[in-house]
Design an enzyme around this catalytic site. Structure first.
Site, PDB file in Angstrom:
ATOM      1  CG  ASP A   1      51.937   0.696  -9.538  1.00  0.00           C
ATOM      2  OD1 ASP A   1      52.699   0.736 -10.517  1.00  0.00           O
ATOM      3  OD2 ASP A   1      51.552   1.711  -8.927  1.00  0.00           O
TER       4      ASP A   1
ATOM      5  CD  GLU B   1      58.479  -0.121 -11.728  1.00  0.00           C
ATOM      6  OE1 GLU B   1      58.322   0.224 -10.544  1.00  0.00           O
ATOM      7  OE2 GLU B   1      57.550  -0.341 -12.495  1.00  0.00           O
TER       8      GLU B   1
ATOM      9  CG  ASP C   1      52.810   6.555 -13.455  1.00  0.00           C
ATOM     10  OD1 ASP C   1      51.871   5.743 -13.571  1.00  0.00           O
ATOM     11  OD2 ASP C   1      53.401   6.757 -12.380  1.00  0.00           O
TER      12      ASP C   1
HETATM   13  C1  GLC Z   1      51.969   4.611  -9.738  1.00  0.00           C
HETATM   14  C2  GLC Z   1      51.185   3.894 -10.823  1.00  0.00           C
HETATM   15  C3  GLC Z   1      49.847   4.558 -10.997  1.00  0.00           C
HETATM   16  C4  GLC Z   1      49.119   4.560  -9.664  1.00  0.00           C
HETATM   17  C5  GLC Z   1      49.943   5.260  -8.602  1.00  0.00           C
HETATM   18  C6  GLC Z   1      49.311   5.183  -7.213  1.00  0.00           C
HETATM   19  O1  GLC Z   1      52.304   5.883 -10.153  1.00  0.00           O
HETATM   20  O2  GLC Z   1      51.883   3.828 -12.019  1.00  0.00           O
HETATM   21  O3  GLC Z   1      49.097   3.902 -11.977  1.00  0.00           O
HETATM   22  O4  GLC Z   1      47.878   5.184  -9.794  1.00  0.00           O
HETATM   23  O5  GLC Z   1      51.231   4.671  -8.538  1.00  0.00           O
HETATM   24  O6  GLC Z   1      49.160   3.878  -6.816  1.00  0.00           O
END
Ligand code: GLC
Length: 753
Positions: free
Chosen positions: A411, A414, A485
């Site tokens: 995650d 980017e 998200d």
């Molecule tokens: C980001 C991710 C989400 C995750 C959060 C905490 O917002 O996109 O899926 O739960 O981070 O790690």
């Protein structure tokens, strides 16, 4: 393009080199239907991150210099394509029969009128973003004539509807927490691949440039569309296809297909940011088993780490490292752990120290380790453009495997940063040379996923399961994606369909959305409708944000629970169909979820169909995407279709009003299809799959079903079975084995009508 007059051309193996007054440009014939157009603006080589290995194959093609309509032209011909190259490196593409498919525009771009200084000042004063128009100054660009009947598809995860015509999009991987709307130009992924559908034909354009780029699809002017980038080369592939599937196959021939995943990854998955202790995980897992709702996976979000330090374990809340993973594993759960790229800046923390000592982190132009902020506070960014950093990251996956993780969730890659975007000049590496953030940004997630994949493959030996948020073209070789998200909004449920369809057309076949929505509060009705869509999404994961209402299947009323269970069970029944599609997809590049236009491109009713999709070629899914709706219009493409549950017959080429109370998701099977199903289990492999039930829908047809151990790479050495089923016009079905390489064939095959 300013190259001036064409002076000379020369055929060199698969290439044709064009010498102009002011530069040199190239065509490369990759195969009969794919041609690369290359103008080296920055480097002499391609430096592709999407394409690995040599793709050009020997092709018999001719190159002839001519004069046509008063202009010098070089005509390059393969069996399927004719490419004409002119002064200024204008390039036009024709079908072999002489039909013009795609021409470079010779006219000056005519942007729509700009805003006055006065308007800009007023807008700025109220806080509006007036930065639009950046694409005007992109130094690398190509402008294509728009005839009028173009429809555009692909481009990865962009917001909005299926057909991208009249919009402009940017490729700049972006983590934007606000609710995603149609006006967003970019989201998390950069896939600069466009499919253009015209009445005279269909083709793909893959602009292989990792810098910030834009695709303006008639928004600036109805006479043309263009794509351009802030830097890099003009390096794009023209992919011709007799039909749209050939274009997708061509694109995935270049950038790779999604490899067959482990079977359990197609089961239902539960996640939430906020499962912050072993106790909570235990409770969630236990509730699934108690309520007899099938589930294969629990995701561990950032709380399992010690202070959000990657490759550590939070013993205070999660007990002995890996203990809880082992415990839920005993009742059949796999665990997927999140790993973000930001490494906590803290002396004494082994990963930070190791990285600093070995020069693994991105740097400021002055040569200091660059620091921004993510979950652990101040954090530094591994420079995944260096092979040794990818190897180090791959080695670190051993730590995750030692905890018992079965998959990794990448995650914030980017890369995300809380103190504003990384400046353009933060220095990374592109293999053998320094490369600024501006060039690396869009491939950061791709390179991270690749490193993770290599590590899991090496140390686990199973088919790696990685979910990534950011990606570039070609990431499908390494990772599954989700759309980031989203929020618990009906608009986001609606957007999920075109997003998943376009991701599939862009090679990213293994994709899903956060079922129920990540941000904002889910409602019982929304969760029901979302689980109905999720059951047909390749990645089927319920995930929500910390702070939002809990949205596991049992959090609302009894009816909601039942509907969740019903559709999760349906998914488990249909697992062999999904698995077959993945197996076929590894070979063909065709996605699991498909917009109807992929198979019915001549039918205008499919061009803008945003609320239906196909799963493979045989199932048509028409989910309800509107609050309160109990019926919906369904468009049936040509042929005869049967309601998957009731058998009711519908004829193609028509719209029908179909009943869809809350516990119904309209699904139809095409005449002649045979859909393989399995017994529902609480998790994949709970018991042996010894019976295959084939749901038979009347009509002539052939179906090939695949079977293997669902886990490792033995299938690549032939350890699989293939069953062929044939149905004749009278509905009689017979089967035979096409391949026997997996030792546990079915004991029983039943036909259900
Ligand atoms: C980001 C991710 C989400 C995750 C959060 C905490 O917002 O996109 O899926 O739960 O981070 O790690």
């Amino acid at each position: 393009m300013g190259l001036g007059k064409l002076c000379e051309f020369e055929k060199q193996a698969n290439k044709v080199c064009f010498t102009y007054e002011r530069g040199t440009a190239y065509l490369e014939i990759i195969c009969e239907n794919i041609v690369n157009v290359f103008l080296p603006c920055e480097t002499q080589d391609h430096r592709s991150k999407a394409i690995e290995g040599e793709k050009a194959i020997p092709v018999d093609f001719s190159v002839t210099g001519k004069r046509e309509q008063g202009a010098d032209v070089v005509v390059v011909e393969t069996e399927q394509l004719t490419v004409k190259v002119f002064d200024d490196f204008y390039v036009d593409f024709y079908k072999a029969d002489g039909t013009l498919l795609c021409a470079d525009s010779r006219k000056e771009r005519k942007p729509r009128p700009a805003l006055s200084e006065k308007s800009l000042a007023v807008l700025k004063a109220e806080g509006h973003d007036v930065s639009g128009g950046e694409s005007l100054s992109y130094p690398v660009q190509t402008v294509k004539v728009m005839d009028g009947d173009e429809k555009f598809y692909g481009l990865g995860d962009k917001t909005g509807f299926l057909n991208k015509r009249d919009y402009e999009y940017e490729n700049w991987n972006s983590d934007i927490p606000q609710a995603h709307t149609d006006s967003f130009k970019a989201l998390y992924k950069s896939v600069p691949f466009l499919i253009t559908l015209k009445s005279c034909g269909v083709f793909g354009l893959f602009f292989d440039n990792t810098n910030k780029s834009c695709f303006n699809l008639g928004k600036e002017n109805e006479g043309y569309y263009f794509y351009g980038a802030a830097a890099g080369n003009l390096d794009y592939y023209f992919i011709y296809g007799e039909k749209m599937p050939e274009v997708v196959k061509g694109y995935t021939y270049l950038t790779g297909t999604t490899p067959l995943p482990q079977l359990w990854t197609l089961g239902f998955q539960q996640s939430r940011w906020g499962y912050d202790s072993a106790e909570m995980i235990r409770e969630i897992a236990g509730t699934y088993r108690k309520l007899l709702i099938p589930c294969d996976v629990i995701h561990f979000d950032i709380d399992y780490m010690d202070g959000y330090r990657v490759f550590t374990w939070n013993e205070e809340d999660f007990g002995t490292p890996g203990g809880i993973i082992e415990e839920i594993g005993r009742s059949g759960f796999k665990t997927v752990c999140i790993v973000d790229p930001g490494v906590k800046r803290e002396q004494g923390y082994a990963k930070y120290d190791e990285g600093v000592a070995n020069d693994y982190y991105a740097k400021t132009p002055e040569g200091e380790v660059y620091v921004n902020e993510v979950w652990p506070g101040e954090a530094v960014y591994p420079d995944f453009g260096k092979k040794e950093v990818r190897d180090w990251w791959a080695d670190n996956q051993r730590c995750m495997l030692s905890f018992g993780a079965s998959g990794i969730w990448n995650d914030m890659n980017e890369p995300a940063s809380f103190r504003g975007e990384l400046p353009a000049d933060v220095m990374f590496t592109d293999e053998d040379r320094p490369s600024p953030h501006s060039a690396v940004h869009n491939v950061y997630g791709h390179l991270m996923a690749k490193a993770t994949y290599d590590g899991l493959k090496k140390y686990d030996g199973k088919r790696p399961f990685i979910i990534t948020r950011a990606c570039y073209a070609g990431t499908q070789k390494y990772a599954t994606v989700w759309t980031g998200d989203n929020q618990s909004l009906w608009a986001h449920l609606q957007m999920a369909v075109p997003q998943l369809c376009n991701l599939g057309l862009s090679g990213l076949s293994f994709a899903g959305t956060d079922v129920g929505g990540f941000g904002a509060d889910c409602t019982p009705e929304l969760l029901c409708r979302w689980v109905e869509l999720g059951a047909f999404s390749p990645l089927f994961r319920n995930h929500s944000s910390n702070g939002s209402i809990f949205q596991e299947p049992w959090r609302f009323d009894e009816k909601t629970l039942e509907i969740n269970r019903k559709f999760i069970c349906l998914r488990y029944q249909l697992l062999p169909y999904f698995y077959d599609l993945f197996w076929k997809g590894e070979k063909t590049g065709l996605p699991v979820i498909r917009p109807l236009v992929l198979h019915y491109e001549k039918d205008p009713n499919t061009w803008n169909l945003n609320d239906e999709f196909l799963v493979g070629e045989h199932l048509l899914v028409a989910p309800v995407l509107t609050q309160g709706a109990q019926k919906r219009m369904v468009y049936f493409p040509e042929g005869i279709w049967y309601d998957f549950f009731t058998g009711k017959e519908y004829s193609g080429g028509e719209y029908d009003l179909v009943s869809a109370p809350l516990d119904v998701c309209p699904v139809f099977a095409k005449a002649g299809s045979m859909i393989p199903t399995w017994e529902v289990m609480q998790y994949t492999g709970e018991k042996p799959y010894d019976t295959l039930k084939l749901k038979v829908f009347k009509g002539e047809g052939v179906y090939v079903h695949y079977q293997d151990n669902g886990a490792d790479f033995a299938y690549r050495d032939g350890a699989y079975n293939l069953y062929e089923f044939r149905q004749d016009a009278s509905g009689e079905v017979c089967h035979r084995m096409l391949q026997e390489g997996y030792g546990t064939p079915y004991r029983k095959i039943e036909y259900v009508r």
